[in-house]
Design an enzyme around this catalytic site. Sequence first.
Site, short mmCIF file in Angstrom:
data_model
loop_
_atom_site.label_atom_id
_atom_site.label_comp_id
_atom_site.label_asym_id
_atom_site.label_seq_id
_atom_site.Cartn_x
_atom_site.Cartn_y
_atom_site.Cartn_z
N LYS A 50 0.85 -1.20 0.00
CA LYS A 50 0.00 0.00 0.00
C LYS A 50 0.88 1.25 0.00
O LYS A 50 2.10 1.17 0.22
CB LYS A 50 -0.90 -0.03 1.24
CG LYS A 50 -0.12 0.03 2.56
CD LYS A 50 -1.03 -0.27 3.75
CE LYS A 50 -0.22 -0.27 5.04
NZ LYS A 50 -1.01 -0.75 6.19
N TYR A 83 17.38 28.90 8.85
CA TYR A 83 16.20 29.56 9.44
C TYR A 83 16.24 29.51 10.96
O TYR A 83 16.51 28.46 11.55
CB TYR A 83 14.92 28.86 8.98
CG TYR A 83 14.50 29.19 7.58
CD1 TYR A 83 14.21 30.51 7.21
CD2 TYR A 83 14.36 28.20 6.62
CE1 TYR A 83 13.79 30.81 5.92
CE2 TYR A 83 13.95 28.49 5.34
CZ TYR A 83 13.67 29.80 4.99
OH TYR A 83 13.26 30.09 3.72
C1 LIG Z 1 -0.20 -1.83 6.75
C2 LIG Z 1 -0.72 -3.12 7.24
C3 LIG Z 1 0.14 -4.18 7.51
C4 LIG Z 1 1.65 -4.06 7.44
O1 LIG Z 1 2.13 -3.49 8.63
P1 LIG Z 1 3.71 -3.34 8.88
O2 LIG Z 1 3.81 -2.84 10.26
O3 LIG Z 1 4.17 -2.32 7.88
O4 LIG Z 1 4.30 -4.65 8.66
C5 LIG Z 1 -0.41 -5.39 7.87
N1 LIG Z 1 -1.74 -5.55 7.99
C6 LIG Z 1 -2.61 -4.54 7.75
C7 LIG Z 1 -4.06 -4.77 7.90
C8 LIG Z 1 -2.13 -3.29 7.39
O5 LIG Z 1 -2.99 -2.30 7.15
#
Ligand SMILES: *Cc1c(COP(=O)(O)O)cnc(C)c1O
Length: 362
Positions: free
Chosen positions: A35, A259
Amino acid sequence: MARNLWADIHLDAITHNYRLAKAQAPGARACAIIKADAYGHGAVAVARHLDREADAFGVACIEEALELREAGIVSPILLLEGFFEASELPAILSHQLWTAIHALHQIDALEAFAQEKGDLGGMAVWLKVDSGMHRLGLEPTSLATALARVKALPGVGEVVVMSHFASADEPDPNPTVGQLGVMDDILALHDGAVSLSNSAAVMVWPQAHWQWLRPGVMLYGGSPFGMAQPIADQLQPAMTLSTEIIAVRQVEAGECVGYGGTYRCQQPTRIGTLAVGYADGYSRHAPNGTPVYLSTGYATLAGRVSMDMVTIDLNAHPEAQPGDRVELWGRHVSVNDVARLCGTIPYTLLSGLTRRVKRRYL
Ligand SMILES: *Cc1c(COP(=O)(O)O)cnc(C)c1O
């Protein structure tokens, strides 16, 4: 003559990390979570690279899934939050996507759709239970009915029960033990596959492995832990973010840099200016002293991160000059360390890189 800021993606490192995840649970399958554009690494390129190896891919929404299908990805793709509207169901079916179900209204919609179509064509359904995180998922008490309804759908594929941990990465085991206890009670109802493990649980909660892993950040070499961990320490960083020095100047003792003048030179200081800033995704929270890496060794941030530039102390690098490459994170500077210094997690740094950063695949 372009701005020389690059995210080099080491695809072999992603393969190594995916295999390391699966090696923790021999016999289990693993849904590679890609994702958010594969946590900033480029979902299409990562999926193409893993398409023959991964058991499935996980994405957050149908837009992310369709981008992969349009690029020719053939592996199963799971929508981790399911569909947001029933109008997504025809595309889920025609593109052979898998859906999570986290609420009863989604079951209503899926039943109506299945009735209309007569057959779900083997669509896998992952029923998500809220075992204690209280963000998404069915109440444990409604699982028995939900399971029966989903298993009765015509042409439904594998039915997986899934849940997500709130604190699998935390030193305190109690919240995870509590969630595992809730799941144990539930699993008397289900003789099919179960999926509980994000990256942290893959690495430290073998009791949670079951049949399907869901590794995300670890695929990219990011660690969910704020400290050393034997398996996390075997991960390979999948991204090198690097840029070049675009200016070098000599600043007198007592003068301030950047800054707000937050960095005051204690001695005459050679200051290098780099072509990277917070509009690229390099966090403005990176404090003075955050490491970067030159071919001649480490240097540190001196002055606040601005939108397009950062400044570093080059006193230890008298030969450094404009055009020299500097690693912001990668194999020498761990993104996990940069994240800790910024008061955040590697997830936000990796997924927060903006379009200005060109990806290059190695
Ligand atoms: C994003 C996600 C993961 C992966 O989590 P990580 O901590 O990046 O391994 C697993 N399961 C679900 C449902 C997620 O949304």
